[in-house]
Scaffold this active site. Structure first.
Site, short mmCIF file in Angstrom:
data_model
loop_
_atom_site.label_atom_id
_atom_site.label_comp_id
_atom_site.label_asym_id
_atom_site.label_seq_id
_atom_site.Cartn_x
_atom_site.Cartn_y
_atom_site.Cartn_z
N VAL A 32 -1.97 -6.52 16.89
CA VAL A 32 -3.19 -5.72 16.81
C VAL A 32 -2.86 -4.24 16.88
CG1 VAL A 32 -5.24 -5.05 18.13
CG2 VAL A 32 -4.72 -7.46 17.77
N ALA A 33 -1.91 -3.91 17.74
CA ALA A 33 -1.56 -2.51 17.94
C ALA A 33 -1.00 -1.90 16.67
CB ALA A 33 -0.55 -2.39 19.06
N ILE B 84 -1.56 -2.71 13.49
CA ILE B 84 -2.42 -2.59 12.30
C ILE B 84 -3.44 -1.46 12.49
CG2 ILE B 84 -4.16 -3.77 10.91
CD1 ILE B 84 -2.55 -6.37 11.73
N GLU C 148 -6.57 -0.46 12.18
CA GLU C 148 -7.84 -1.11 11.82
C GLU C 148 -8.81 -0.17 11.11
OE1 GLU C 148 -6.44 -1.32 14.79
OE2 GLU C 148 -6.08 -3.46 15.15
N ASP D 175 -12.21 23.49 -23.35
CA ASP D 175 -12.90 24.12 -24.47
C ASP D 175 -13.15 25.56 -24.13
OD1 ASP D 175 -13.18 21.82 -25.98
OD2 ASP D 175 -15.02 21.23 -24.96
N ASN E 2 -7.03 1.99 19.60
CA ASN E 2 -6.98 2.00 18.14
C ASN E 2 -8.35 2.16 17.50
OD1 ASN E 2 -4.31 1.58 18.49
ND2 ASN E 2 -4.17 -0.18 17.13
N ASP F 34 -9.03 6.54 18.98
CA ASP F 34 -8.52 7.21 17.78
C ASP F 34 -9.53 7.17 16.65
OD1 ASP F 34 -6.25 7.83 19.01
OD2 ASP F 34 -4.94 6.46 17.91
#
Ligand code: ADP
Ligand code: MG
Length: 829
Positions: A217-218, A220, A222, A264, A654, A658
């Site tokens: 978990v840490a 990835i 998320e 143009d 996470n 963060d």
């Protein structure tokens, strides 16, 4: 993790709080994601509405632009090459009309349509040659038609294809991140497996499992996918505010990589606010239009008026139904909302009005019986009119070098001199020639109507550069982007304007369509770097220009507005259509400029770079924190200190601590030097330019300070009141990694600039986000009852002071690195 926690609670004396809190965090993450995604979706939906289609209807005998959704059966629509047909309609007038109906019939070859065709009542859709069908494209000619069905009643509506399905494709960065995501998953699983092996013989199985899962978990990040989506969506709506409507999301990022902008001239670099300044009729001196015109000059202007299709509208016409979009922003001031048509022609009609003649009355005296429409390939057009003595006259107007008059004639030589004089003064030059007929010719093709003409004269019109152009070209140059001018105008006019706008200032050459035609694609690619101006080119040449630049590895943005521009817009890395352009070009483009302005492209590039920058910033913040979490856990376990962080703590850091400030990162303002860097290389990895090393350093610092906290708390008597224990160590490790990763977000706001230069408050939202996260971590670790849930225990003041000291270390370390690197080399991708 939740399942294991539930299992633990059911089978042992472990409490249920673990499982419930993990569930709460997951639910929080999902609802946050859904909410943000919905916001992003809404922004994109608003954008789709901004792409509304404008069509010209005849109401009160006046052509007027309206939003196509306002059409009703019975309306007469006026359509021309490049228009998307807004409704099913019966053609009542057609000139050279061709329609591409592939959307409806699958047939990609354009069909000739004719108002006078009589069709069997049972004819299939493809055979109804006197009808226009909604959603199909006019590729040639002009028409008027009576609307017979709108919306879902149309043939297209019936087969329910009316909805313009916009494909969702991923941006290059999103693709790179998918790869990165896969790698990180493997790292996570690997680290989890390693931890499992390290602990499986010393601890009970469910606890080992829970630890291993927590570690995965840490690893990835998320929050990353949703932050990327939001940052892109925020970039899209920001660009819309700066007049660039994104039609395909990946363009946000590609814009940031653009290294060449082919634009143009007319209307994009210039104002498209044409004014006839000079007239020259054969056998006279060139004359400025602010003095009275003599008889011959008046005839010249009348002929040009007859051979024009624009209209000025009446001064009394009612307010237009165009919503908040303004079709004719660029035309002459007094008639701003009423002129319809090519600014080149409205300029003529305004001059005509100045000499006391209105076009409708002129048309009534000399009714037009035939027309070969203007096309930018031939650069001329011809109309045939019936005179009062029943003779006929054909009038050809267009580029001087395309008007087939005898080159040896004395008038032609004089004309050449006057032409060059006009063109060198940055004027766009239009020539006129004519021919009389006793009877209407049988052959109404160019070989009859445009042969043996008598030369009448020239007009020169000014179209000043937009005031922003000069600066924008310079900004682009500093940003490592080359500006290339493409125009149908004469080389002399083109280079005059190119010099005024700084495009020719830094060297570079002018090349004409005729010269290009003689080159092979390889030759062109060989010299493409030298050419800054393409003059007298036709839209078909644009695709060769795009390909030549692309063969040099450049990322090309190309502008266009006409039907024939569609292939080049598709071939370019970023196709940029004009808001005033044809529907065909908009359909083929990635971006539409509502103000037709070159400067808006440059602004959009800056915005694209900002988006890319901010995503990189978020990544560097998340990755550094996640990498350190693996290191902290593995090292602590290998050193035999026990588990430093538990599942709930990792998830909370996470997702919440963060996650909150990182979400605010999408609003991070542009760094001052974004447009002084080289374009983003599309092949480069996300971590190029030293970012990977920086992330690794920060991750190591995080690891050291967290382990230090863990060690001090577990084994060292740093305060008299609280004895060291594993729980104290865990609490300290949790607060240190939680706080320091939040503090590090201040660091990632710039790769090379000190926070003292940027200012803590320059992104207020982010500042509040950071404060909130710091408080949340403190609450979860310090407030009674709450802290029990997060496996935290009471600490002494000394402990808190030690934690604070450790947590702000990364700030000083990174500031020191920035200080050492500053001046050495600026950031590059
Ligand atoms: P641009 O792409 O710069 O607008 P065009 O291909 O439209 O260039 O025009 C090229 C040349 O064709 C102009 O220099 C002018 O001489 C001539 N021209 C442009 N518009 C018209 C018009 N409506 N009728 C006749 N000639 C035109
Ligand atoms: Mg034009």
């Amino acid at each position: 993790a939740m399942a294991i926690a539930f299992y633990l609670a059911l089978t042992s004396d472990h409490s249920f709080t673990d499982a419930i809190v993990i569930l709460a965090i997951v639910v929080l993450n999902i609802s946050l994601a859904v909410r943000q995604e919905m916001g992003a979706e809404k922004a994109l939906e608003a954008l789709r509405r901004m792409n509304a289609q404008i069509t010209v209807v005849i109401r009160n005998s006046q052509p007027q632009p309206i939003d196509a959704i306002m059409l009703v059966p019975g309306d007469i629509v006026s359509l021309q090459a490049g228009d998307l047909i807004p409704a099913d309609a019966r053609i009542i007038e057609s000139i050279d009309l061709k329609v591409e109906e592939s959307a409806l019939t699958g047939e990609s070859v354009a069909v000739e349509k004719d108002a006078n065709a009589i069709i069997d009542s049972q004819a299939s859709i493809g055979d109804r040659l006197n009808m226009l069908f909604s959603g199909c494209l006019v590729t040639n000619g002009r028409a008027r038609a009576i609307v017979v069905a709108t919306g879902m009643q149309t043939e297209m509506g019936k087969i329910a294809l009316l909805l313009n399905t916009t494909k969702r494709s991923k941006t290059p960065l999103q693709k790179k991140m998918d790869v990165f995501g896969r790698i990180i998953c493997f790292v996570g699983l690997g680290a989890g497996a390693l931890l499992f092996l390290l602990q499986v013989f010393s601890e009970p199985l469910p606890v080992v499992l829970l630890n291993a899962v927590s570690l995965a978990v840490a690893v990835i990040p998320e929050c990353l996918p949703i932050i990327v989506t939001i940052t892109l969506a925020y970039g899209v709506s920001n660009m819309a505010k700066k007049q660039a409507i994104i039609r395909r999301i990946p363009a946000v990022e590609t814009l940031g990589s653009a290294s060449v902008i082919c634009t143009d001239k007319t209307g994009t670099l210039t104002q498209n606010r044409m004014t006839v300044q000079q007239v020259w009729s054969v056998n006279h001196q060139p004359k400025a239009t602010d003095v009275e015109l003599n008889h011959d000059e008046r005839i010249l202007v009348e002929m040009m008026g007859l051979a024009s299709n624009a209209s000025l509208g009446s001064r009394t016409s009612e307010t237009l139904d165009t919503g908040d979009r303004d079709l004719n922003k660029n035309s002459n001031s007094e008639y701003v909302d009423k002129t319809v048509g090519d600014p080149t022609e409205t300029a003529i009609l305004l001059l005509l009005r100045d000499i006391g003649i209105e076009k409708p009355s002129l048309d009534a005296i000399y009714p037009r019986v035939f027309e070969i429409p203007f096309d930018s390939e031939r650069k001329l057009m011809t109309t045939v009119h019936e005179l009062d003595d029943h003779r006929y006259i054909s009038i050809t107007k267009g580029a001087f070098d395309r008007i087939p008059v005898e080159a040896s004639a004395k008038s032609a030589q004089a004309a050449q001199v006057v032409h060059d004089q006009f063109a060198e003064g940055a004027l766009r030059v239009l020539a006129v020639a004519y021919k009389y007929y006793e009877d209407l010719p049988v052959n109404l093709g160019p070989d009859e109507l445009e042969a043996g003409l008598t030369f009448a004269g020239l007009v020169g019109m000014i179209d000043p550069p937009r005031p922003e152009t000069l600066d924008a070209v310079e900004t682009a140059r500093q940003a490592g982007i080359k500006t290339v001018m493409i125009t149908g105008d004469h080389a002399l006019t083109a280079s005059a304007i190119a010099s005024q706008t700084g495009i020719l200032a830094t060297g570079g050459r002018v090349v004409t369509g005729a010269e290009m035609a003689k080159m092979s694609d390889d030759d062109l690619a060989l010299h493409v770097l030298d050419y800054s101006v393409y003059a007298r080119v036709s839209p078909e040449d644009k695709i060769r220009i795009v390909k030549a630049w692309q063969s040099k590895g450049e990322v090309v943005a190309m502008t266009g507005d006409g039907v024939n521009d569609a292939p080049a817009l598709k071939a370019a890395d970023v196709g940029v259509a004009m808001g005033s352009g044809t529907d065909v070009s908009k359909n083929a483009s990635d971006v539409v400029l509502t103000d037709d302005n070159y400067a808006s492209i440059v602004n959009a590039v800056a915005e694209g770079r900002r988006v890319y920058d901010n995503i990189r910033k978020v990544i560097s913040s998340l990755v550094a924190c996640n990498m350190s979490e693996i290191l902290i856990i593995l090292f602590a376990v290998i050193l035999g200190w026990g588990t430093p962080l538990v599942a709930i703590q990792l998830l909370f850091i996470n997702v919440v601590a963060d996650g909150i400030p990182d979400l605010c990162m999408c609003r991070e303002p542009m760094e001052a030097d974004v447009m002084r860097r080289r374009p983003i290389s599309q092949s480069a990895s996300i971590f190029t330019g030293g970012l990977g090393i920086r992330i690794s350093i920060v991750a190591v610092v995080f690891t050291i300070i967290s382990l230090a906290g863990f060690y001090l708390g577990s084994f060292v008597q740093i305060s008299d009141s609280v004895a060291p224990s594993h729980a104290i160590g865990q609490t300290m490790a949790y607060v240190v990694i939680g706080w320091s990763s939040v503090v590090n977000i201040i660091n990632v706001r710039s790769y090379d600039k000190s926070i003292l230069t940027i200012g803590l408050l320059s992104n207020r939202l982010l500042f509040y986000g950071i404060c909130l996260s710091l408080v949340l971590v403190a609450v979860t670790a310090g407030v009674p009852v709450v802290r029990d849930v997060f496996y935290c225990v009471p600490l002494s003041l000394t402990h808190w002071l030690v934690i604070t000291g450790l947590s702000i270390t990364p700030l000083f370390v990174v500031e020191l690195i920035k200080l050492m690197q500053r001046g050495k080399k600026s950031i590059s991708y």
